[in-house]
Design a protein around this motif. Structure first.
Motif, PDB file in Angstrom:
ATOM      1  N   THR A  13       0.835  -1.194   0.000  1.00 55.37           N
ATOM      2  CA  THR A  13       0.000   0.000   0.000  1.00 55.37           C
ATOM      3  C   THR A  13       0.873   1.249   0.000  1.00 55.37           C
ATOM      4  O   THR A  13       2.069   1.202   0.323  1.00 55.37           O
ATOM      5  CB  THR A  13      -0.918   0.045   1.232  1.00 55.37           C
ATOM      6  N   LEU A  14       0.260   2.368  -0.333  1.00 47.26           N
ATOM      7  CA  LEU A  14       0.982   3.631  -0.273  1.00 47.26           C
ATOM      8  C   LEU A  14       1.440   3.929   1.153  1.00 47.26           C
ATOM      9  O   LEU A  14       2.518   4.481   1.358  1.00 47.26           O
ATOM     10  CB  LEU A  14       0.117   4.781  -0.801  1.00 47.26           C
ATOM     11  N   ALA A  18       5.189   4.605   2.178  1.00 49.80           N
ATOM     12  CA  ALA A  18       5.567   5.839   2.872  1.00 49.80           C
ATOM     13  C   ALA A  18       6.412   5.529   4.104  1.00 49.80           C
ATOM     14  O   ALA A  18       7.399   6.220   4.380  1.00 49.80           O
ATOM     15  CB  ALA A  18       4.319   6.627   3.258  1.00 49.80           C
ATOM     16  N   GLU A  19       6.051   4.481   4.819  1.00 53.56           N
ATOM     17  CA  GLU A  19       6.829   4.080   5.993  1.00 53.56           C
ATOM     18  C   GLU A  19       8.242   3.646   5.596  1.00 53.56           C
ATOM     19  O   GLU A  19       9.201   3.950   6.291  1.00 53.56           O
ATOM     20  CB  GLU A  19       6.123   2.954   6.745  1.00 53.56           C
ATOM     21  N   PHE A  40      -1.105   0.419  -8.995  1.00 53.22           N
ATOM     22  CA  PHE A  40      -2.198  -0.480  -9.350  1.00 53.22           C
ATOM     23  C   PHE A  40      -3.359  -0.210  -8.422  1.00 53.22           C
ATOM     24  O   PHE A  40      -3.178   0.019  -7.230  1.00 53.22           O
ATOM     25  CB  PHE A  40      -1.756  -1.948  -9.187  1.00 53.22           C
ATOM     26  N   ARG A  41      -4.537  -0.225  -8.966  1.00 53.63           N
ATOM     27  CA  ARG A  41      -5.725   0.048  -8.177  1.00 53.63           C
ATOM     28  C   ARG A  41      -6.370  -1.241  -7.692  1.00 53.63           C
ATOM     29  O   ARG A  41      -6.482  -2.200  -8.431  1.00 53.63           O
ATOM     30  CB  ARG A  41      -6.726   0.820  -9.019  1.00 53.63           C
ATOM     31  N   ARG A  42      -6.751  -1.244  -6.431  1.00 49.38           N
ATOM     32  CA  ARG A  42      -7.563  -2.336  -5.880  1.00 49.38           C
ATOM     33  C   ARG A  42      -8.818  -1.652  -5.339  1.00 49.38           C
ATOM     34  O   ARG A  42      -8.749  -0.901  -4.377  1.00 49.38           O
ATOM     35  CB  ARG A  42      -6.830  -3.068  -4.763  1.00 49.38           C
ATOM     36  N   VAL A  49       1.578  -0.214  -4.877  1.00 55.38           N
ATOM     37  CA  VAL A  49       2.780   0.002  -5.679  1.00 55.38           C
ATOM     38  C   VAL A  49       3.665  -1.224  -5.583  1.00 55.38           C
ATOM     39  O   VAL A  49       3.584  -1.996  -4.629  1.00 55.38           O
ATOM     40  CB  VAL A  49       3.547   1.268  -5.235  1.00 55.38           C
ATOM     41  N   ASP A  50       4.525  -1.378  -6.563  1.00 52.20           N
ATOM     42  CA  ASP A  50       5.462  -2.498  -6.616  1.00 52.20           C
ATOM     43  C   ASP A  50       6.516  -2.305  -5.524  1.00 52.20           C
ATOM     44  O   ASP A  50       7.221  -1.294  -5.511  1.00 52.20           O
ATOM     45  CB  ASP A  50       6.104  -2.525  -7.998  1.00 52.20           C
ATOM     46  N   SER A  51       6.619  -3.260  -4.614  1.00 52.80           N
ATOM     47  CA  SER A  51       7.571  -3.112  -3.507  1.00 52.80           C
ATOM     48  C   SER A  51       9.019  -3.088  -4.014  1.00 52.80           C
ATOM     49  O   SER A  51       9.875  -2.456  -3.393  1.00 52.80           O
ATOM     50  CB  SER A  51       7.381  -4.220  -2.470  1.00 52.80           C
TER      51      SER A  51
END
Length: 61
Positions: A13-14, A18-19, A40-42, A49-51
């Motif tokens: 997740t965003l 961010a963390e 990518f939207r869920r 986002v791609d980690s």
């Protein structure tokens, strides 16, 4: 923006991104919309986002 179920890569997740990076979720969202990060939207609101991209971003800092 493609749906997350279509991609086998590890997504986060965003908030998680961010963390990891120290950036705000708003900053990361803007980078996704600018095409600088793959998003990518869920559902209607959640953006993943791609980690691997996030890890690459943090390694450049």
């Amino acid at each position: 923006m493609p749906q997350s179920k279509d991609f086998p890569m590890p997504l986060i997740t965003l908030r998680e991104a961010a963390e990891r990076t120290g950036f705000t979720t708003d900053h990361l969202r803007k980078r996704v919309h600018a095409g600088e990060l793959t998003g990518f939207r869920r559902g209607k609101r959640l953006i993943l986002v791609d980690s691997d991209e996030i890890d690459a971003l943090t390694s450049r800092l």
